[in-house]
Design a protein around this motif. Structure first.
Motif, PDB file in Angstrom:
ATOM      1  N   TYR A  47      19.187 -18.699  45.491  1.00 53.84           N
ATOM      2  CA  TYR A  47      19.572 -19.209  46.579  1.00 53.84           C
ATOM      3  C   TYR A  47      19.054 -18.564  47.497  1.00 53.84           C
ATOM      4  N   ASP A  48      19.679 -16.973  47.432  1.00 52.34           N
ATOM      5  CA  ASP A  48      19.356 -15.508  48.623  1.00 52.34           C
ATOM      6  C   ASP A  48      18.205 -15.583  48.788  1.00 52.34           C
ATOM      7  N   ARG A  49      17.300 -15.789  47.783  1.00 47.84           N
ATOM      8  CA  ARG A  49      15.187 -15.325  47.851  1.00 47.84           C
ATOM      9  C   ARG A  49      15.514 -16.892  49.512  1.00 47.84           C
ATOM     10  N   THR A  50      15.604 -18.511  49.000  1.00 51.09           N
ATOM     11  CA  THR A  50      15.375 -18.484  49.420  1.00 51.09           C
ATOM     12  C   THR A  50      15.566 -18.760  50.994  1.00 51.09           C
ATOM     13  N   VAL A  51      17.012 -18.457  51.382  1.00 49.78           N
ATOM     14  CA  VAL A  51      17.433 -18.453  52.202  1.00 49.78           C
ATOM     15  C   VAL A  51      17.113 -17.020  53.360  1.00 49.78           C
ATOM     16  N   LEU A  52      16.133 -16.052  52.537  1.00 50.44           N
ATOM     17  CA  LEU A  52      15.955 -15.034  52.844  1.00 50.44           C
ATOM     18  C   LEU A  52      14.327 -15.563  53.363  1.00 50.44           C
ATOM     19  N   TRP A  53      13.141 -16.418  52.776  1.00 51.02           N
ATOM     20  CA  TRP A  53      12.129 -17.541  52.688  1.00 51.02           C
ATOM     21  C   TRP A  53      11.996 -18.134  53.989  1.00 51.02           C
ATOM     22  N   ILE A  54      12.942 -19.431  53.798  1.00 54.45           N
ATOM     23  CA  ILE A  54      13.245 -19.620  55.887  1.00 54.45           C
ATOM     24  C   ILE A  54      12.824 -19.328  56.970  1.00 54.45           C
ATOM     25  N   GLY A  55      14.688 -18.039  56.194  1.00 52.71           N
ATOM     26  CA  GLY A  55      13.872 -16.837  57.614  1.00 52.71           C
ATOM     27  C   GLY A  55      12.044 -16.211  58.168  1.00 52.71           C
ATOM     28  N   LYS A  56      11.688 -15.556  57.067  1.00 52.45           N
ATOM     29  CA  LYS A  56      10.394 -14.931  57.468  1.00 52.45           C
ATOM     30  C   LYS A  56       9.347 -16.401  57.553  1.00 52.45           C
ATOM     31  N   LEU A  57       9.793 -17.195  56.898  1.00 54.05           N
ATOM     32  CA  LEU A  57       9.146 -18.772  57.639  1.00 54.05           C
ATOM     33  C   LEU A  57       9.210 -18.793  59.800  1.00 54.05           C
ATOM     34  N   SER A  58       9.653 -18.964  59.752  1.00 52.02           N
ATOM     35  CA  SER A  58      11.149 -18.959  61.048  1.00 52.02           C
ATOM     36  C   SER A  58      10.642 -18.199  62.004  1.00 52.02           C
ATOM     37  N   SER A  59       9.892 -16.963  61.657  1.00 49.19           N
ATOM     38  CA  SER A  59       9.744 -15.780  62.276  1.00 49.19           C
ATOM     39  C   SER A  59       8.224 -15.772  62.386  1.00 49.19           C
ATOM     40  N   LEU A  60       7.133 -16.476  61.026  1.00 51.68           N
ATOM     41  CA  LEU A  60       6.299 -16.608  61.253  1.00 51.68           C
ATOM     42  C   LEU A  60       5.633 -17.314  62.383  1.00 51.68           C
ATOM     43  N   PHE A  61       6.265 -18.727  62.808  1.00 48.39           N
ATOM     44  CA  PHE A  61       6.036 -19.315  63.004  1.00 48.39           C
ATOM     45  C   PHE A  61       6.292 -19.407  64.324  1.00 48.39           C
ATOM     46  N   ARG A  62       7.495 -18.192  64.931  1.00 44.71           N
ATOM     47  CA  ARG A  62       7.919 -18.228  66.426  1.00 44.71           C
ATOM     48  C   ARG A  62       8.757 -19.271  66.821  1.00 44.71           C
ATOM     49  N   SER A 120       2.897 -21.451  54.756  1.00 41.25           N
ATOM     50  CA  SER A 120       3.955 -20.822  53.518  1.00 41.25           C
ATOM     51  C   SER A 120       3.940 -20.339  52.591  1.00 41.25           C
ATOM     52  N   ASP A 121       2.320 -20.883  51.641  1.00 42.95           N
ATOM     53  CA  ASP A 121       2.161 -21.010  50.573  1.00 42.95           C
ATOM     54  C   ASP A 121       3.381 -21.610  49.627  1.00 42.95           C
ATOM     55  N   CYS A 122       4.138 -22.530  49.669  1.00 43.42           N
ATOM     56  CA  CYS A 122       5.771 -23.094  49.325  1.00 43.42           C
ATOM     57  C   CYS A 122       5.017 -24.405  47.830  1.00 43.42           C
ATOM     58  N   LYS A 123       3.262 -24.259  47.282  1.00 42.66           N
ATOM     59  CA  LYS A 123       3.497 -24.925  46.864  1.00 42.66           C
ATOM     60  C   LYS A 123       3.391 -26.081  46.000  1.00 42.66           C
ATOM     61  N   CYS A 124       3.826 -26.567  47.440  1.00 40.21           N
ATOM     62  CA  CYS A 124       3.770 -28.433  47.905  1.00 40.21           C
ATOM     63  C   CYS A 124       2.345 -28.818  49.082  1.00 40.21           C
ATOM     64  N   SER A 125       2.286 -29.617  48.528  1.00 44.79           N
ATOM     65  CA  SER A 125       1.057 -30.841  48.857  1.00 44.79           C
ATOM     66  C   SER A 125       2.196 -30.796  50.213  1.00 44.79           C
ATOM     67  N   PRO A 126       1.707 -31.668  51.403  1.00 43.58           N
ATOM     68  CA  PRO A 126       2.060 -32.418  53.033  1.00 43.58           C
ATOM     69  C   PRO A 126       2.917 -33.236  52.374  1.00 43.58           C
ATOM     70  N   ALA A 127       2.184 -34.403  51.700  1.00 41.60           N
ATOM     71  CA  ALA A 127       2.532 -35.679  50.482  1.00 41.60           C
ATOM     72  C   ALA A 127       4.221 -35.719  50.275  1.00 41.60           C
ATOM     73  N   GLU A 128       3.841 -34.144  49.903  1.00 42.42           N
ATOM     74  CA  GLU A 128       5.309 -33.750  49.113  1.00 42.42           C
ATOM     75  C   GLU A 128       6.154 -33.688  50.041  1.00 42.42           C
ATOM     76  N   ILE A 129       5.741 -32.853  50.876  1.00 37.60           N
ATOM     77  CA  ILE A 129       6.699 -32.023  52.522  1.00 37.60           C
ATOM     78  C   ILE A 129       7.829 -33.568  52.675  1.00 37.60           C
ATOM     79  N   LEU A 130       6.152 -34.293  53.098  1.00 35.11           N
ATOM     80  CA  LEU A 130       7.462 -35.300  54.160  1.00 35.11           C
ATOM     81  C   LEU A 130       7.256 -36.430  53.831  1.00 35.11           C
ATOM     82  N   ARG A 131       7.547 -36.419  51.713  1.00 35.77           N
ATOM     83  CA  ARG A 131       8.808 -37.079  51.394  1.00 35.77           C
ATOM     84  C   ARG A 131       9.489 -36.492  50.413  1.00 35.77           C
TER      85      ARG A 131
END
Length: 357
Positions: A47-62, A120-131
């Motif tokens: 969980y902690d790693r996931t929240v940090l990852w969200i923070g990194k992505l948020s910073s990456l995309f400004r 993001s290197d989330c290992k998900c396809s765009p379709a999976e994200i939208l689903r």
């Protein structure tokens, strides 16, 4: 919420009242039991790693800090409502960030779902994200607005600066917006720690304010007592949260700390390698902090460099440095995220889910 004097106190009180009402209605907390999220295989460390990852992505995309805070709020509400599995956690996280961005960010700032998946290197396809986005909307009943800990931090900080402007004289070489940016960094650091999940965002935000006021003025107690009454926060939970956050911020504020630990303690090694927040039962033989050097040499680094990332956004809240037609994110390079061919957002707009009999 502009810090222009006591005349704003009544308006801020109304904003706080509304935010507290939304929090009371919406707030849900994931429960960790036996070293995993109840009913799942998600560990506290994951969980902690996931929240940090969200923070990194948020910073990456400004994205703005409110987007990060709202995305974490979506994540927590979903994990409290469904029994998610670890293999789906990153897909859930990226979908939560996408939803938060659609609410808080300008369309031209939000990358396409394809670009979001790739970078993001989330290992998900765009379709999976939208689903997953549609699943989250369904589980949250399309009720996406809630007051986050970041909202409460802004409200409490504005109330303090408005009602007690004399505290500004105790901010060495800082103005209100730089101070708010510094506290925001502390708040983000604490949000990536599963121990604070048990506390509402209003409690966490007020604890951050309290710990800072304790350093600024000996007359902090009447200020916090007034805010505690207005926020209707339970004093027992407030004290418990304060003890945890105080330890958390101590590690955050000591960039020059020297750690001496037993190499067999893999838990400490993992957290240090990942940059994760953590609590440990530390004896003198396990860890030593070079307190004096850290406080003297690290103070300027913490106060200035770590808050610069958010300063441009907060200065508009307090009318510092004028206004800009491009908005508070213009100086942060948001327009550099997408090329000319991606000037139109490829993320589909939010639409109600079709009714299935």
């Amino acid at each position: 919420m502009k810090c222009i004097g006591p005349s704003e106190s009544q308006n801020l009180a109304l904003v706080l009242e509304y935010a507290l009402a939304r929090e009371a209605k919406i707030w849900k907390v994931p429960v960790f039991q036996n070293f995993t999220l109840k009913g799942t295989d998600i560990s506290p460390l994951s969980y902690d790693r996931t929240v940090l990852w969200i923070g990194k992505l948020s910073s990456l995309f400004r994205f703005c800090v409110q987007t990060f805070s709202l995305a974490v709020s979506f994540l927590n509400r979903l994990l409290a409502s469904v029994k998610a599995q670890l293999k789906h956690l990153r897909c859930i996280a990226i979908a939560c960030l996408l939803l938060a961005a659609k609410i808080n960010e300008e369309d031209e700032i939000i990358p396409s779902v394809k670009k979001l998946a790739e970078q993001s290197d989330c290992k998900c396809s765009p379709a999976e994200i939208l689903r997953m986005e549609r699943i989250i909307l369904d589980k949250l009943h399309w009720d996406l607005y809630t007051a986050t800990s970041m909202d409460f931090l802004n409200i409490f900080h504005a109330m303090v600066m408005s009602k007690w402007p004399q505290l500004l004289t105790r901010l060495p070489q800082r103005n209100p917006s730089r101070h708010a940016a510094f506290l925001t960094k502390q708040l983000q650091h604490c949000m990536a720690c599963h121990q604070v999940l048990q506390f509402k965002g209003s409690t966490l935000a007020l604890v951050i304010i309290t710990l800072e006021l304790e350093k600024l003025t000996p007359d902090w107690f009447p200020v916090i007592t007034d805010l505690l009454k207005k926020a209707q926060i339970d004093s027992t939970k407030f004290i418990h949260c304060k003890e945890l956050v105080d330890q958390q911020i101590l590690g955050f504020q000591l960039p020059n700390a020297v750690y001496i630990f037993n190499p067999a303690n893999q838990n400490i090694q993992t957290h240090l390698a990942e940059g994760l927040p953590c609590y440990y039962s530390m004896g003198k033989k396990e860890v030593q902090f070079n307190m004096q050097n850290s406080l003297l040499r690290g103070k300027a680094y913490v106060d200035d460099l770590r808050s610069d990332e958010f300063y441009d956004g907060f200065k508009y809240l307090y009318n510092e440095g004028g206004t800009s037609e491009a908005g508070p994110n213009s100086e942060m390079g948001n327009n550099d995220i997408q090329g000319p061919e991606e000037s139109i957002n490829a993320c589909p707009p939010l639409q109600p889910a079709p009714h299935i009999d």
